[in-house]
Scaffold this active site. Structure first.
Site, PDB file in Angstrom:
ATOM      1  N   HIS A 176     -14.833  -5.422  -4.642  1.00 36.93           N
ATOM      2  CA  HIS A 176     -14.885  -5.725  -6.080  1.00 36.93           C
ATOM      3  C   HIS A 176     -14.753  -4.453  -6.913  1.00 36.93           C
ATOM      4  CE1 HIS A 176     -19.236  -4.637  -6.429  1.00 36.93           C
ATOM      5  NE2 HIS A 176     -19.013  -4.628  -7.737  1.00 36.93           N
ATOM      6  N   SER A 226     -24.001  -2.963  -8.564  1.00 32.47           N
ATOM      7  CA  SER A 226     -24.081  -3.036  -7.100  1.00 32.47           C
ATOM      8  C   SER A 226     -23.209  -1.970  -6.453  1.00 32.47           C
ATOM      9  CB  SER A 226     -23.693  -4.433  -6.606  1.00 32.47           C
ATOM     10  OG  SER A 226     -22.396  -4.775  -7.038  1.00 32.47           O
ATOM     11  N   GLU A 227     -22.054  -1.638  -7.068  1.00 34.32           N
ATOM     12  CA  GLU A 227     -21.244  -0.511  -6.621  1.00 34.32           C
ATOM     13  C   GLU A 227     -20.565   0.155  -7.808  1.00 34.32           C
ATOM     14  OE1 GLU A 227     -21.526  -2.365  -2.540  1.00 34.32           O
ATOM     15  OE2 GLU A 227     -21.018  -3.216  -4.482  1.00 34.32           O
ATOM     16  N   THR A 228     -20.352   1.444  -7.674  1.00 36.94           N
ATOM     17  CA  THR A 228     -19.542   2.210  -8.619  1.00 36.94           C
ATOM     18  C   THR A 228     -18.440   2.909  -7.829  1.00 36.94           C
ATOM     19  OG1 THR A 228     -21.327   2.567 -10.208  1.00 36.94           O
ATOM     20  CG2 THR A 228     -19.520   4.146 -10.240  1.00 36.94           C
TER      21      THR A 228
END
Length: 288
Positions: A72, A43-45
């Site tokens: 996160h 979902s995110e990096t």
């Protein structure tokens, strides 16, 4: 290019939300960062760079585009930097597109970070949003309004009458995308004050405008929800203790997000989100 998967906001070191982490990202172009984030499909990096104004600069990419901040992925990055000996416990300054944030790493590995002070935006009628969740308007709680709130990222916060109804929510991605864009938000955060494990709230997140169908832990949204509940008289100031938010149960990744509000004379002065992380694996990707 070394690429790490770290699960953040784990509960008892299980579950959590997977994030990608890449060090020394100043050698990458923006298009290379986006390509890596898309290929990894988390979902995110988080990409860690040098900063002229803070200890580190972090950029955050979903599979679709860059976002200003991500709790996160921040938890994941700082957990990994501690584990790899890049930094030590204590307080660190982080530069993001959403501003300078403070990150604290405790001796037990708990990471916490500041959020922007809450901003409260437009309200949304249940009749507009309920069909996009597969619900009737009456199944949306009338305990507080549906509205846009942000401590860094704008979401539409939707109170649901009870946990059984929340578990029945089915996200209509096209409709949520359209409604979110109409209200200058990136998605919806649906929640019930009923919970599985006596938490402050049980939550679900959907942000189709940035390519997220549903993820298991959304720290910026839990922080904004805590502010929303406080402003509506539902949440009390509990001093140094953390409010606990549970998420990810519907996708078999139970997660725990901790939020601390520092208030004075019924006014929020600081917002902190905290959690624990676990490094899962190290990979190698080409930056091409």
């Amino acid at each position: 290019m070394k690429f790490f998967q770290v699960d953040a906001f784990t509960k008892n070191f299980r579950g959590g939300n997977p994030a990608g982490v890449v060090f020394q990202a100043e050698f990458l172009s923006e298009s290379q960062m986006q390509a890596l984030a898309s290929r990894a499909a988390f979902s995110e990096t988080a990409f860690v760079l040098e900063s002229q104004t803070a200890d580190h600069r972090l950029r955050f990419f979903t599979p679709w585009r860059e976002v200003g901040i991500c709790a996160h992925a921040t938890m994941a990055a700082y957990h990994l930097m501690l584990e790899q000996g890049v930094l030590h416990t204590g307080t660190h300054k982080m530069e993001t597109l959403a501003g300078i944030q403070e990150v604290k790493i405790a001796s037990d590995g708990m990471c916490s970070m500041t959020q922007n002070l809450p901003q409260f935006g437009m309200k949304v009628a249940p009749e507009i949003l309920a069909p996009a969740l597969g619900l009737l308007p009456a199944e949306v709680s009338d305990q507080l309004p549906i509205r846009v709130v942000s401590t860094g990222l704008k979401k539409i916060f939707v109170p649901i009458a009870n946990l059984e109804i929340l578990n029945r929510v089915k996200f209509d991605l096209k409709a949520i995308d359209r409604i979110s864009r109409d209200h200058d938000a990136i998605g919806v955060y649906v929640f019930s004050l009923e919970s599985v494990e006596n938490s402050t709230a049980h939550c679900r997140n959907c942000a189709p405008t940035v390519g997220i169908e549903e993820d298991s832990a959304t720290g910026t949204s839990a922080a904004a929800l805590a502010c929303n509940l406080f402003e509506n008289g539902i949440l009390e100031d509990i001093g140094d203790a953390y409010h606990r938010f549970e998420q990810g149960y519907c996708i078999a990744r139970p997660s725990e997000i901790l939020v601390r509000l520092i208030t004075k004379k019924a006014k929020i002065e600081e917002v902190w989100v905290a959690g624990r992380s676990v490094t899962i694996r190290e990979m190698e990707f080409s930056a091409q």
